[in-house]
Design a protein around this motif. Structure first.
Motif, mmCIF file in Angstrom:
data_model
loop_
_atom_site.group_PDB
_atom_site.id
_atom_site.type_symbol
_atom_site.label_atom_id
_atom_site.label_comp_id
_atom_site.label_asym_id
_atom_site.label_seq_id
_atom_site.Cartn_x
_atom_site.Cartn_y
_atom_site.Cartn_z
ATOM 1 N N GLU A 135 -32.985 -37.578 -20.928
ATOM 2 C CA GLU A 135 -33.545 -38.630 -20.079
ATOM 3 C C GLU A 135 -32.686 -39.892 -20.163
ATOM 4 O O GLU A 135 -32.429 -40.557 -19.155
ATOM 5 N N ASN A 139 -30.684 -41.453 -17.096
ATOM 6 C CA ASN A 139 -30.950 -42.835 -16.660
ATOM 7 C C ASN A 139 -29.652 -43.637 -16.568
ATOM 8 O O ASN A 139 -29.388 -44.313 -15.566
ATOM 9 N N SER A 355 -34.975 -41.609 -25.197
ATOM 10 C CA SER A 355 -35.831 -41.948 -24.061
ATOM 11 C C SER A 355 -36.669 -40.733 -23.715
ATOM 12 O O SER A 355 -36.248 -39.596 -23.917
ATOM 13 N N LYS A 359 -41.545 -44.198 -17.684
ATOM 14 C CA LYS A 359 -40.954 -45.539 -17.695
ATOM 15 C C LYS A 359 -41.214 -46.228 -19.038
ATOM 16 O O LYS A 359 -40.353 -46.932 -19.562
ATOM 17 N N ARG A 362 -38.702 -45.457 -22.171
ATOM 18 C CA ARG A 362 -37.267 -45.732 -22.138
ATOM 19 C C ARG A 362 -36.842 -46.456 -23.417
ATOM 20 O O ARG A 362 -37.447 -47.455 -23.792
ATOM 21 N N GLU A 367 -32.284 -49.541 -19.799
ATOM 22 C CA GLU A 367 -33.142 -48.683 -18.980
ATOM 23 C C GLU A 367 -34.457 -49.366 -18.606
ATOM 24 O O GLU A 367 -34.910 -49.265 -17.472
ATOM 25 N N TRP A 370 -33.791 -51.776 -16.112
ATOM 26 C CA TRP A 370 -32.917 -51.109 -15.134
ATOM 27 C C TRP A 370 -31.716 -51.994 -14.773
ATOM 28 O O TRP A 370 -31.555 -52.423 -13.665
#
Ligand code: CA
Length: 435
Positions: A135, A139, A355, A359, A362, A367, A370
């Motif tokens: 993940e 990401n 991660s 959401k 993370r 991440e 973002w």
């Protein structure tokens, strides 16, 4: 199983855990010693060693606990670790009178954790940092290369990693100055010299190698776990803007070499055995040297907290779990040594950012926010896209048993402002002019 030392059910250090650490007693003596955590206390193993408690184990007649690191004990191997653990679980058991009823020895052997200073537990020869969370890799890949090219073609075939820097691995509670370096802003044609503007944490766990292997002798995936002494929490601080400019073609260099924080207590693999679970299904199937025959991950709950210097209390930033990691410790060790590379007692292998699928899970600010486009709202009205001066990050982790926890304690670290003496304007101009 219960100890005569009282341990609350939410405490990380019941008799089922018994993690090893190196500590200094306050006042009395400045000699570091090896101890195990039990409830609010540390049991000083150098005291038990002198009293002959380990005479029936493979470490008999050897002083391995009056040391300033765990290395000597780690080099003794799996059988010695298990024998010592058996002695400790017996000696600390509520029904065992030998230590329980020996008040003078108890006064020597037990130290309250609040009256001790924890030191870096291991002399770390080499530090390798993997990139084992799918993940996390997806990401980061999505942000930098787009969704179509999120994972590099090698990623599902081998545990990607790089050789890190061991000298700057520090124990929890060690603050550090914001690093400085070359950065190239997106709208500039040449780099500038500046304090890092995109400082980040990475939620990781790391394992310490036990006896290791001889040069030229790979460790098979099935024997890999016998070479692992235990696990710690890791915060692998990262300077994202320095990384973005420097990392091609050989990977991160200065972006990762200024501080890596670890928790002081090393939880033995034996304590994690009840929490063994299967990791994610691996598709495509790895090559035979990476194929494992049993579940090889652990159900370890992880949390990250942030506290800025204007915040009254810390705020939860992320929750994840060790079991999300795609590549296991056994696979990391097998891959690391397949060329014949030798691992030594005390080497640290970190997992890479852990991660999860959501959401909330993370494991880095890169991440979570973002890449600065979705800043985190803090309870006092501030926002964070990156770590600011004065911010303290805390990572904690534990396994939930039936009425008890096997925990890792915490790893904390705080970021101090960049050192001013590096920022002379002439120096800055020079760096810019020469680039
Ligand atoms: Ca890392």
């Amino acid at each position: 199983m219960r100890s005569f030392i009282y341990v609350e059910s939410a405490n990380h250090f019941p008799i089922q855990n018994l993690p090893y650490g190196v500590f200094l007693r306050e006042g009395k003596s400045n000699e570091p010693r090896v101890g195990v955590a039990i409830g609010e206390y540390i049991l000083d193993l150098s005291v038990l060693e002198k009293e002959g408690y380990f005479n029936e184990t493979p470490i008999q007649n050897e002083k391995v606990f009056s040391e300033c690191s765990l290395n000597k004990f780690m080099s003794k191997g799996h059988e010695a670790w298990q024998a010592v653990r058996n002695v400790l679980q017996k000696v600390l058991h509520e029904d065992e009178p030998k230590l329980r009823d020996n008040q003078p020895l108890r006064e020597q052997a037990f130290v309250l954790q609040k009256d001790a200073t924890m030191l870096l537990p291991v002399e770390i020869g080499d530090y390798t940092d993997f990139y084992a969370s799918k993940e996390h890799a997806a990401n980061v890949g999505t942000m930098f290369r787009g969704k179509e090219n999120a994972l590099m073609p090698n990623w599902t075939h081998l545990p990607v990693g790089y050789h890190g820097r061991a000298s700057s691995v520090v124990v929890s509670g060690t603050d550090f100055h914001r690093p400085q370096g070359q950065v190239k802003p997106a709208d500039a044609t040449t780099p500038i010299f500046t304090p890092c503007r995109q400082l980040d944490f990475e939620l990781e766990m790391g394992c310490f190698v036990g006896p290791g292997n001889d040069l030229g002798e790979p460790v098979s995936v099935d024997n890999a776990e016998e070479n692992i002494f235990g696990l710690v929490l890791v915060n692998d601080w990262s300077a994202r803007d320095i990384q973005a400019w420097e990392y091609q073609p050989l990977g991160p260099f200065l972006a990762k070499n200024f501080a890596t924080s670890i928790s002081p207590w090393v939880v033995p693999l034996a304590a994690l055995e009840p929490f063994r679970v299967a990791g994610p299904k691996q598709e495509p199937k790895p090559l035979p040297y990476l194929q494992t025959s049993k579940p090889d991950s652990y159900d370890i709950k992880l949390e990250v907290y942030i506290q800025g210097d204007k915040m009254e209390k810390r705020q939860l930033l992320a929750t994840s779990n060790y079991k999300h990691l795609y590549w296991s410790i056994a696979q990391q060790v097998a891959h690391h040594t397949i060329t014949g590379c030798n691992l030594n007692a005390g080497d640290l292998l970190a997992s890479g950012t852990i991660s999860g699928p959501d959401k909330e899970s993370r494991g880095s600010l890169l991440e979570i926010a973002w890449r600065g486009t979705e800043p985190v709202e803090l309870e006092n009205g501030e926002q964070r896209s990156w770590i600011e001066d004065g911010d303290e990050l805390t990572i904690t982790g534990w396994c939930d048993g039936d009425g008890y926890r096997v925990g890792f304690g915490e790893v904390k670290g705080r970021v101090l402002p960049a050192k001013e003496n590096l920022l002379g304007s002439s120096k800055q101009e020079k760096v810019t002019a020469h680039s």
